[in-house]
Write an enzyme that holds these catalytic residues in place. Structure first.
Site, PDB file in Angstrom:
ATOM      1  CG  HIS A   1      -6.526 -44.507 -82.669  1.00 58.15           C
ATOM      2  ND1 HIS A   1      -6.366 -45.307 -81.568  1.00 58.15           N
ATOM      3  CD2 HIS A   1      -6.412 -43.231 -82.240  1.00 58.15           C
ATOM      4  CE1 HIS A   1      -6.172 -44.535 -80.512  1.00 58.15           C
ATOM      5  NE2 HIS A   1      -6.194 -43.275 -80.891  1.00 58.15           N
TER       6      HIS A   1
ATOM      7  CG  ASP B   1      -5.742 -35.256 -83.847  1.00 57.81           C
ATOM      8  OD1 ASP B   1      -6.313 -34.484 -83.058  1.00 57.81           O
ATOM      9  OD2 ASP B   1      -4.747 -35.923 -83.555  1.00 57.81           O
TER      10      ASP B   1
HETATM   11  N1  CMC Z   1      -2.310 -43.527 -94.099  1.00 57.29           N
HETATM   12  C1  CMC Z   1      -1.904 -44.588 -94.840  1.00 57.29           C
HETATM   13  N2  CMC Z   1      -1.572 -45.782 -94.342  1.00 57.29           N
HETATM   14  C2  CMC Z   1      -1.663 -45.939 -93.013  1.00 57.29           C
HETATM   15  C3  CMC Z   1      -2.089 -44.897 -92.170  1.00 57.29           C
HETATM   16  C4  CMC Z   1      -2.419 -43.656 -92.747  1.00 57.29           C
HETATM   17  N3  CMC Z   1      -2.822 -42.639 -91.993  1.00 57.29           N
HETATM   18  N4  CMC Z   1      -2.076 -45.335 -90.892  1.00 57.29           N
HETATM   19  C5  CMC Z   1      -1.649 -46.608 -90.922  1.00 57.29           C
HETATM   20  N5  CMC Z   1      -1.417 -46.979 -92.216  1.00 57.29           N
HETATM   21  C6  CMC Z   1      -1.016 -48.317 -92.677  1.00 57.29           C
HETATM   22  C7  CMC Z   1       0.455 -48.586 -92.395  1.00 57.29           C
HETATM   23  O1  CMC Z   1       1.266 -48.194 -93.483  1.00 57.29           O
HETATM   24  C8  CMC Z   1       0.443 -50.071 -92.170  1.00 57.29           C
HETATM   25  O2  CMC Z   1       0.344 -50.704 -93.422  1.00 57.29           O
HETATM   26  P1  CMC Z   1       1.045 -52.141 -93.687  1.00 57.29           P
HETATM   27  O3  CMC Z   1       0.375 -53.086 -92.723  1.00 57.29           O
HETATM   28  O4  CMC Z   1       0.768 -52.426 -95.110  1.00 57.29           O
HETATM   29  O5  CMC Z   1       2.508 -51.940 -93.391  1.00 57.29           O
HETATM   30  C9  CMC Z   1      -0.870 -50.331 -91.431  1.00 57.29           C
HETATM   31  O6  CMC Z   1      -1.736 -49.260 -91.870  1.00 57.29           O
HETATM   32  C10 CMC Z   1      -0.763 -50.307 -89.909  1.00 57.29           C
HETATM   33  O7  CMC Z   1      -0.160 -49.060 -89.534  1.00 57.29           O
HETATM   34  P2  CMC Z   1       0.854 -48.886 -88.337  1.00 57.29           P
HETATM   35  O8  CMC Z   1       1.675 -47.663 -88.594  1.00 57.29           O
HETATM   36  O9  CMC Z   1       1.584 -50.184 -88.112  1.00 57.29           O
HETATM   37  O10 CMC Z   1      -0.141 -48.666 -87.132  1.00 57.29           O
HETATM   38  P3  CMC Z   1       0.207 -47.996 -85.755  1.00 57.29           P
HETATM   39  O11 CMC Z   1      -0.778 -48.505 -84.779  1.00 57.29           O
HETATM   40  O12 CMC Z   1       1.655 -48.181 -85.449  1.00 57.29           O
HETATM   41  O13 CMC Z   1       0.004 -46.423 -86.024  1.00 57.29           O
HETATM   42  C11 CMC Z   1      -0.984 -44.288 -86.202  1.00 57.29           C
HETATM   43  C12 CMC Z   1      -1.126 -45.721 -85.638  1.00 57.29           C
HETATM   44  C13 CMC Z   1      -2.104 -43.425 -85.621  1.00 57.29           C
HETATM   45  C14 CMC Z   1       0.356 -43.701 -85.762  1.00 57.29           C
HETATM   46  C15 CMC Z   1      -1.079 -44.350 -87.741  1.00 57.29           C
HETATM   47  O14 CMC Z   1      -2.346 -44.849 -88.141  1.00 57.29           O
HETATM   48  C16 CMC Z   1      -0.815 -42.991 -88.397  1.00 57.29           C
HETATM   49  O15 CMC Z   1       0.333 -42.654 -88.661  1.00 57.29           O
HETATM   50  N6  CMC Z   1      -1.905 -42.166 -88.678  1.00 57.29           N
HETATM   51  C17 CMC Z   1      -1.715 -40.833 -89.195  1.00 57.29           C
HETATM   52  C18 CMC Z   1      -1.348 -39.872 -88.051  1.00 57.29           C
HETATM   53  C19 CMC Z   1      -2.543 -39.543 -87.165  1.00 57.29           C
HETATM   54  O16 CMC Z   1      -3.631 -39.241 -87.648  1.00 57.29           O
HETATM   55  N7  CMC Z   1      -2.306 -39.582 -85.836  1.00 57.29           N
HETATM   56  C20 CMC Z   1      -3.313 -39.212 -84.834  1.00 57.29           C
HETATM   57  C21 CMC Z   1      -3.744 -40.394 -84.006  1.00 57.29           C
HETATM   58  S1  CMC Z   1      -5.244 -40.040 -83.078  1.00 57.29           S
HETATM   59  C22 CMC Z   1      -4.800 -38.784 -81.999  1.00 57.29           C
HETATM   60  C23 CMC Z   1      -3.985 -39.252 -80.876  1.00 57.29           C
HETATM   61  O17 CMC Z   1      -4.512 -39.904 -79.963  1.00 57.29           O
HETATM   62  O18 CMC Z   1      -2.776 -38.975 -80.888  1.00 57.29           O
END
Ligand code: CMC
Length: 425
Positions: free
Chosen positions: A307, A364
């Protein structure tokens, strides 16, 4: 703490005011920085940028805290109905018993949609995703209620637009589904409460009465509460930015629905179940999928994990996990993907990659399991999220309008070609 931060660039010092919220959150106000220094700030994805001051929702991602208008999400999920939470978000306080009675009556008065909506519905092929249909129907409301196009009308007129969309959203959502499966539409039964009425339109048939199971209705109502607002997330920011151009409420909400649809945001609930199904069909080897999620060359991510804001736990996920167990128990449903979900959660919580990056199950991860147990088809999961998030979008749109916020228009740092001669000149 001092009232200013100092920024030193090329021998010049700029004083930037520090502002503080009621929960002691501090921010550096850079709104005049460009005028004074010619500098902008850059923050892709707005990871560290506050876009507004808001009094609707407080969230502390380190401590796993979520409050709406000062009430904890735990209290609201246990003690309120979704419609009460909608009232709280939009009007700023919980209604008295009389106010709530009047509000319910007003919402109930507007649950029907114009018969001409059927012509729009008829135009969609059955393959249409219900999120696309829902956003189109919400935009179409501007055509049926042209006065809603002007957000500067009197509060009573704006409030009528608000009541209308709160009332009609479940009807449009259920109609989108019925249209998809080719079944006859079921009209609202205004003797039912908000959530039961939706279930009646979704699962009923015109030819026979449908008995709404109170346990199912209560579980769905709780899920809607848990999704009702989440401060400046992707879809809410979209609603505020679209609304900041003085586009209508319905166009702003429709834009929010589209932003919510993506799998990194609200679309994750559908993606989680599809992922769990894939893992099951693939033999249930969770370790293999964990390895894929950690492999930087593999685009696969563990859906339902991570998140932008929560870095310890998502308080909504805690409530939902318990609710999932309760719903499955009370309905006597056994779902094999629940075991896979629990296995994945256990592995991820003990895996260094996930621990280091503070990746925990989000709202989710378990919501899809409840939706499935309630009989809601996978393609409707994100529609459920949209129904839940609607009051939050409206409250944030209203706040943005009442704060007289300027049009949302970020800056950029240009990295393309500099001026060059046109070929042949
Ligand atoms: N699986 C594997 N690796 C992950 C995941 C995941 N679900 N989420 C983040 N990471 C890793 C990412 O690769 C990165 O690694 P590194 O630092 O080595 O490059 C690190 O964790 C930070 O991730 P980020 O993408 O920079 O973080 P963000 O804040 O931009 O993204 C997120 C947040 C929710 C989009 C992401 O965690 C994600 O894609 N999760 C899966 C989709 C999901 O479940 N979304 C629903 C969010 S809750 C409902 C809502 O409010 O929408």
């Amino acid at each position: 703490m001092s009232e200013f931060a100092e920024l030193k660039v090329d021998g010049n010092t700029y004083q930037l005011p520090i502002i503080e919220g009621t929960e002691n959150e501090k921010a550096i106000d850079i709104s005049k920085l460009r005028a004074e220094s010619g500098l902008i700030t850059i923050d892709p994805g707005f990871k560290n940028t506050g876009s507004t001051k808001s009094s609707i929702t407080f969230l502390d991602g380190e401590k796993g805290i979520l409050h709406h208008r000062g009430y904890s999400i735990e209290d609201l999920a246990e003690k309120s109905s979704f419609l009460e939470v909608a009232y709280l978000l939009i009007y700023g306080r919980l209604p008295t018993a009389e106010e709530f009675k009047a509000y319910k009556e007003e919402v109930t008065l507007h649950t029907l949609i114009h018969e001409d909506f059927h012509k729009i519905l008829d135009g969609f092929p059955s393959a249409a995703h219900p999120m696309g249909v829902l956003s189109s129907l919400v935009t179409a409301m501007t055509a049926f209620y042209p006065k809603s196009l002007d957000p500067n009308r009197s509060w009573d007129e704006v409030n009528l637009s608000i009541i209308r969309i709160i009332a009609k959203m479940p009807t449009m959502a259920a109609f989108a589904y019925k249209n998809k499966i080719g079944h006859p539409l079921v009209y609202p039964d205004n003797r039912l409460d908000y959530t039961s009425n939706f279930l009646h339109m979704m699962f009923g048939l015109p030819s026979q009465p449908y008995d709404v199971n109170p346990a199912v209705s209560a579980a769905l109502d709780k899920l809607l509460i848990l999704h009702a607002d989440h401060e400046q997330n992707c879809s809410t920011s979209t609603v505020r930015v679209v609304g900041s151009s003085q586009a209508s409420l319905y166009s702003s909400i429709s834009a929010g629905i589209n932003a919510l649809w993506g799998p990194l945001h609200g679309g994750a609930n559908q993606a989680v179940i599809e992922m769990l199904e894939n893992i099951k069909a693939d033999g249930g080897d969770t370790k293999k999928w964990m390895a894929k999620a950690k492999d930087k060359d593999d685009p696969f991510r563990l859906m339902g994990f991570g998140h932008r804001v929560y870095k310890n736990f998502d308080p909504r996920a805690r409530i939902i996990k318990k609710a999932a167990d309760d719903v499955l128990d009370s309905l006597g449903v056994t779902d094999p993907v629940l075991d896979i979900a629990k296995g994945l959660e256990h592995e991820a919580l003990n895996d260094q990659y996930f621990v280091d990056r503070k990746l925990y199950p989000n709202v989710d991860f378990y919501s899809g399991i409840i939706y499935r147990a309630l009989g809601i088809p996978t393609e409707m999961f994100t529609v459920m999220f949209a129904m839940g998030r609607l009051p939050g979008w409206i409250a944030q749109w209203r706040e943005m309008r009442e704060n007289k916020e300027p049009i949302g228009r970020p800056r950029q740092v240009y990295t393309g070609e500099t001026i060059r001669p046109y070929p042949g000149s």
